[in-house]
Design an enzyme around this catalytic site. Sequence first.
Site, PDB file in Angstrom:
ATOM      1  N   LEU A  99      11.092   1.724  10.493  1.00 47.53           N
ATOM      2  CA  LEU A  99       9.994   1.786  10.241  1.00 47.53           C
ATOM      3  C   LEU A  99       9.419   0.341  11.128  1.00 47.53           C
ATOM      4  O   LEU A  99      10.451  -0.485  11.262  1.00 47.53           O
ATOM      5  CB  LEU A  99       9.800   1.325   8.994  1.00 47.53           C
ATOM      6  N   ASP A 100       8.164   0.954  11.433  1.00 48.18           N
ATOM      7  CA  ASP A 100       7.923  -0.091  12.718  1.00 48.18           C
ATOM      8  C   ASP A 100       6.927  -1.445  11.875  1.00 48.18           C
ATOM      9  O   ASP A 100       7.858  -1.694   9.973  1.00 48.18           O
ATOM     10  CB  ASP A 100       6.507   0.412  12.771  1.00 48.18           C
ATOM     11  N   LYS A 101       7.116  -2.843  12.414  1.00 45.22           N
ATOM     12  CA  LYS A 101       7.600  -3.893  11.302  1.00 45.22           C
ATOM     13  C   LYS A 101       5.798  -4.215  10.530  1.00 45.22           C
ATOM     14  O   LYS A 101       6.225  -4.670   9.830  1.00 45.22           O
ATOM     15  CB  LYS A 101       5.961  -5.248  13.389  1.00 45.22           C
TER      16      LYS A 101
END
Length: 269
Positions: free
Chosen positions: A106-108
Site C-alpha cells: 500500500l503506498d505511503k
Amino acid sequence: MAEQRVQKVLADQGICSRREAERLIAAGKVKVNGHPVGLGDKMDPDYDKVAIDGKTVRIVRKRQYTYIMLHKPRGFLTTRADDRGRKTVMDLVSDVPAMLRPVGRLDKDSEGLLLMTDDGAFINLLTHPSGGVGKLYRVTVNPRATEEQIIQMSSGVVLDDGVKTQPCVIHVVVDEPGRTVLEITLHEGRNRQIRRMCSAVGLQVVRLRRTAEGPVKLGMLQPGEYRELKKSEINALRNAAQRKGRSPEVPASAAPRRPGPLRPRKEQD
C-alpha cells in the site's frame, strides 16, 4: 524432503523475497555445501547447508508461521526498512516475535488492510499474477466522477507507462457535487494503480483505503492496530489464490455490477 530450488527455500524460510534470493544467487553470494549455486540449482532443506555471504543460514524444518492483518495508517511506508529514516509498517509490528514481510503493498498515502507474514510460500502464492484474490478499495475522488469516467476505468484504461489495466468492478457509494466515493475491486497490483487509473480519466484521489482482500475484511480494526488471522481466514486466502482457471475471488461486498447511472447507496463516508 524433496529437493527444491535454492531461491524457493530461502523465500519459504522468510530469509528474503524470492526476487532478492535470485539477485543474491546471480551475484554469486549464495553457496550450498560450500559450492556457489546458480539460479536453476536445487537443494534438500533437510540435509544441505546454505550460506549467504559466508554466513550459514539456519533452515527450520518444521516451522510455525505468523500471519497478521495490519490496519496501515497513512504516512507509513510498506517496506522492511527505509534508508531515509521514514516511518514504515515494521514500526507498527515491532513487538511481534517473527521476521514479518508485507504481502503486497500500500503506498505511503494509502491506508487500510495489509497482510503480513513470515511464510514466504504464502506471500508468493498471494502475490503471484495468476492468483485470483480480489482486493476491495474505498476511494474518494474529486471532482465528481461521471458515468463515462467510471465506465472507462471499469473497462480498462491505458496508464502513463502504456500498459492497459484489466477490467475491474466499480460501484458508486456516494455521489455528490464535487466528489464521488467509489468501491473498486482489483485483481492485479500495479504500482499506485488506482491513483494512476483515476489520473488517466481526469480524477484525483483524495482518500484510498483497502477494506478487504479476498474473503478477509478489515472490519473494525483501527489504524495502527493489528490482529492475527484466523486459521479459517488463512485457508480461505489460500483457496482463493489457488483458483486458477476459475473466476477470481471477489469480496462479498463487491459483487460484480455493470456500471450504470450513478445511484449511490444511502451510506455515509
